[in-house]
Design a protein around this motif. Structure first.
Motif, PDB file in Angstrom:
ATOM      1  N   LYS A  69      34.425  38.020  29.536  1.00 10.54           N
ATOM      2  CA  LYS A  69      34.592  36.915  28.495  1.00 10.54           C
ATOM      3  C   LYS A  69      35.307  35.738  29.325  1.00 10.54           C
ATOM      4  CE  LYS A  69      32.612  37.846  24.431  1.00 10.54           C
ATOM      5  NZ  LYS A  69      32.979  38.202  22.509  1.00 10.54           N
ATOM      6  N   ARG A  70      36.564  36.572  29.462  1.00 11.38           N
ATOM      7  CA  ARG A  70      37.857  35.982  30.279  1.00 11.38           C
ATOM      8  C   ARG A  70      37.290  35.291  32.110  1.00 11.38           C
ATOM      9  NH1 ARG A  70      40.403  40.136  33.093  1.00 11.38           N
ATOM     10  NH2 ARG A  70      41.001  42.354  32.366  1.00 11.38           N
ATOM     11  N   GLN A  71      36.460  36.525  32.589  1.00 14.01           N
ATOM     12  CA  GLN A  71      36.105  36.040  33.334  1.00 14.01           C
ATOM     13  C   GLN A  71      35.052  34.991  33.811  1.00 14.01           C
ATOM     14  OE1 GLN A  71      33.974  39.707  35.235  1.00 14.01           O
ATOM     15  NE2 GLN A  71      36.212  40.497  36.123  1.00 14.01           N
ATOM     16  N   GLU A  72      34.153  35.002  33.021  1.00  8.29           N
ATOM     17  CA  GLU A  72      33.309  33.471  32.802  1.00  8.29           C
ATOM     18  C   GLU A  72      33.779  32.279  32.998  1.00  8.29           C
ATOM     19  OE1 GLU A  72      31.667  33.230  28.581  1.00  8.29           O
ATOM     20  OE2 GLU A  72      30.775  35.685  29.673  1.00  8.29           O
ATOM     21  N   PRO A  73      35.140  31.580  32.904  1.00 12.44           N
ATOM     22  CA  PRO A  73      35.286  30.311  33.625  1.00 12.44           C
ATOM     23  C   PRO A  73      35.825  30.189  34.263  1.00 12.44           C
ATOM     24  CG  PRO A  73      36.268  30.969  30.985  1.00 12.44           C
ATOM     25  CD  PRO A  73      35.961  32.111  31.367  1.00 12.44           C
ATOM     26  N   VAL A  74      36.627  31.858  35.384  1.00  9.67           N
ATOM     27  CA  VAL A  74      36.445  31.291  36.346  1.00  9.67           C
ATOM     28  C   VAL A  74      35.623  31.189  37.190  1.00  9.67           C
ATOM     29  CG1 VAL A  74      38.360  32.273  37.995  1.00  9.67           C
ATOM     30  CG2 VAL A  74      38.792  32.707  35.986  1.00  9.67           C
ATOM     31  N   VAL A  75      34.705  32.131  37.027  1.00  8.97           N
ATOM     32  CA  VAL A  75      34.035  31.368  37.812  1.00  8.97           C
ATOM     33  C   VAL A  75      32.725  30.422  37.889  1.00  8.97           C
ATOM     34  CG1 VAL A  75      31.441  32.367  37.901  1.00  8.97           C
ATOM     35  CG2 VAL A  75      32.726  34.448  37.786  1.00  8.97           C
ATOM     36  N   THR A  76      32.541  30.042  36.428  1.00 10.26           N
ATOM     37  CA  THR A  76      32.201  28.904  36.035  1.00 10.26           C
ATOM     38  C   THR A  76      33.482  27.597  36.895  1.00 10.26           C
ATOM     39  OG1 THR A  76      31.557  28.888  34.174  1.00 10.26           O
ATOM     40  CG2 THR A  76      31.757  26.514  34.488  1.00 10.26           C
ATOM     41  N   GLU A  77      33.873  27.363  37.251  1.00  6.57           N
ATOM     42  CA  GLU A  77      35.479  26.657  38.283  1.00  6.57           C
ATOM     43  C   GLU A  77      34.530  26.928  39.472  1.00  6.57           C
ATOM     44  OE1 GLU A  77      39.672  26.962  39.370  1.00  6.57           O
ATOM     45  OE2 GLU A  77      38.970  27.733  37.939  1.00  6.57           O
ATOM     46  N   ILE A  78      34.355  28.022  40.197  1.00  6.06           N
ATOM     47  CA  ILE A  78      34.768  28.822  41.345  1.00  6.06           C
ATOM     48  C   ILE A  78      32.736  28.428  42.003  1.00  6.06           C
ATOM     49  CG2 ILE A  78      33.411  30.093  43.170  1.00  6.06           C
ATOM     50  CD1 ILE A  78      35.874  31.826  42.073  1.00  6.06           C
ATOM     51  N   LEU A  79      32.218  28.432  40.765  1.00  6.17           N
ATOM     52  CA  LEU A  79      30.536  27.561  41.274  1.00  6.17           C
ATOM     53  C   LEU A  79      30.501  26.655  41.417  1.00  6.17           C
ATOM     54  CD1 LEU A  79      28.386  30.566  39.736  1.00  6.17           C
ATOM     55  CD2 LEU A  79      29.300  30.360  41.985  1.00  6.17           C
ATOM     56  N   ASN A  80      30.913  25.596  40.644  1.00 10.78           N
ATOM     57  CA  ASN A  80      31.365  24.029  40.428  1.00 10.78           C
ATOM     58  C   ASN A  80      32.634  23.149  41.543  1.00 10.78           C
ATOM     59  OD1 ASN A  80      28.695  23.710  37.770  1.00 10.78           O
ATOM     60  ND2 ASN A  80      30.200  25.117  37.450  1.00 10.78           N
ATOM     61  N   SER A  81      33.025  24.066  42.225  1.00 10.25           N
ATOM     62  CA  SER A  81      34.069  23.194  43.124  1.00 10.25           C
ATOM     63  C   SER A  81      33.863  23.462  44.243  1.00 10.25           C
ATOM     64  CB  SER A  81      34.925  24.415  42.976  1.00 10.25           C
ATOM     65  OG  SER A  81      34.516  25.327  44.306  1.00 10.25           O
ATOM     66  N   PRO A  82      34.062  22.287  44.674  1.00  9.85           N
ATOM     67  CA  PRO A  82      34.095  21.733  46.042  1.00  9.85           C
ATOM     68  C   PRO A  82      33.919  22.602  46.963  1.00  9.85           C
ATOM     69  CG  PRO A  82      35.704  20.624  45.947  1.00  9.85           C
ATOM     70  CD  PRO A  82      35.680  21.680  44.233  1.00  9.85           C
ATOM     71  N   TYR A  83      34.585  24.026  46.906  1.00 12.35           N
ATOM     72  CA  TYR A  83      34.891  24.460  47.898  1.00 12.35           C
ATOM     73  C   TYR A  83      33.327  25.221  48.656  1.00 12.35           C
ATOM     74  CZ  TYR A  83      39.825  23.694  46.642  1.00 12.35           C
ATOM     75  OH  TYR A  83      40.761  22.956  46.360  1.00 12.35           O
ATOM     76  N   GLU A  84      32.983  25.883  49.876  1.00 14.01           N
ATOM     77  CA  GLU A  84      32.406  26.674  49.633  1.00 14.01           C
ATOM     78  C   GLU A  84      33.084  27.748  51.034  1.00 14.01           C
ATOM     79  OE1 GLU A  84      30.128  23.904  52.377  1.00 14.01           O
ATOM     80  OE2 GLU A  84      29.182  22.475  51.119  1.00 14.01           O
ATOM     81  N   THR A  85      33.699  28.392  51.170  1.00 20.82           N
ATOM     82  CA  THR A  85      33.513  29.101  51.840  1.00 20.82           C
ATOM     83  C   THR A  85      34.791  29.863  51.301  1.00 20.82           C
ATOM     84  OG1 THR A  85      32.896  28.618  54.039  1.00 20.82           O
ATOM     85  CG2 THR A  85      33.894  30.427  54.357  1.00 20.82           C
ATOM     86  N   ILE A  86      34.672  30.908  50.574  1.00 18.17           N
ATOM     87  CA  ILE A  86      36.017  31.191  49.425  1.00 18.17           C
ATOM     88  C   ILE A  86      36.169  32.774  49.349  1.00 18.17           C
ATOM     89  CG2 ILE A  86      36.469  31.864  46.452  1.00 18.17           C
ATOM     90  CD1 ILE A  86      34.066  29.214  46.458  1.00 18.17           C
ATOM     91  N   LEU A  87      37.706  33.155  49.871  1.00 15.76           N
ATOM     92  CA  LEU A  87      37.731  34.320  49.546  1.00 15.76           C
ATOM     93  C   LEU A  87      38.553  34.530  48.133  1.00 15.76           C
ATOM     94  CD1 LEU A  87      38.649  37.352  50.716  1.00 15.76           C
ATOM     95  CD2 LEU A  87      41.067  35.777  51.543  1.00 15.76           C
TER      96      LEU A  87
END
Length: 219
Positions: free
Chosen positions: A139-157
């Motif tokens: 549940k605490r990971q979900e907002p972070v995953v949403t942020e990453i997948l909807n971000s403009p960043y394409e190559t992510i570490l």
């Protein structure tokens, strides 16, 4: 009639997900959850450098880490390039409650085995006293995953923690948390994920080839 240029274009993501390098707690068999903010030991620093040497050519757009030292230190060389760095406590390791920071004795080992068995049977809300359940972590990971997948960043570490990685991979691949132990990991291992908001696939699992040339660090 002019073409409509307002449509949303979903970018494809390539996520390099690593577990942190070795710490003295790992080496000594001490339970190391979110309440333990340890640093890398000599072996862990060598692992971090080996990963950097193997992947420094990748044009990462951003680095995401947990708020714990061992996660940040494992990818510090990338952060220093510099690359934008976002610290997200939602990526922290699971809290093992009263077990955090304790040496895993036979008693604790049996309690841990019972815990894993209950999770594998589907009791994903079960937790150690004072700790978190897999569902709590997800549940605490979900907002972070949403942020990453909807971000403009394409190559992510991303750099995280063992149990937290299993839970996150379950979330991203829509796998039951009861089956999360299928996602194996080791210190400074690599998972590579590709896809978009609709679907993310694992294209590389628990890769440790970048560590092959490491010499054993003396005790």
């Amino acid at each position: 009639m002019k073409a409509n240029k307002s449509r949303i274009i979903l970018s494809t993501k390539k996520i390099y997900l690593v577990r942190h390098g070795q710490t003295e707690f790992n080496k000594r068999g001490i339970v190391q959850g979110s309440a333990v903010n340890s640093s890398l030991n000599d072996t862990g620093r060598a692992q971090a450098d080996a990963f950097y040497q193997a992947y420094r050519h990748i044009p990462f757009d951003v680095v995401y880490t947990s708020a714990l030292n061992r996660s940040i230190e494992s990818v510090q060389s990338f952060i220093d390039q510099p690359i934008p760095h976002f610290i997200r406590p939602g990526l922290n390791e699971i809290s093992w409650g009263e077990m955090d920071g304790k040496l895993a004795t036979a008693t604790e080992h049996n309690e841990y085995k019972d815990l894993l068995a209950r999770w594998q049977q589907g009791d994903i809300e079960f937790k150690m006293w004072g700790g978190e359940s897999p569902l709590d972590v997800q549940k605490r990971q979900e907002p972070v995953v949403t942020e990453i997948l909807n971000s403009p960043y394409e190559t992510i570490l991303m750099c995280m923690h063992g149990r937290a990685i299993r839970i996150l991979l379950s979330l991203i691949t829509k796998t039951s948390l009861a089956e999360m132990d299928q996602f194996q990991h080791a210190n400074l291992c690599l998972y590579v994920l590709e896809g978009s908001v609709q679907e993310i696939k694992i294209v590389c699992s628990n890769d440790q080839q970048h560590l092959a040339g490491l010499q054993q660090i003396p005790d």
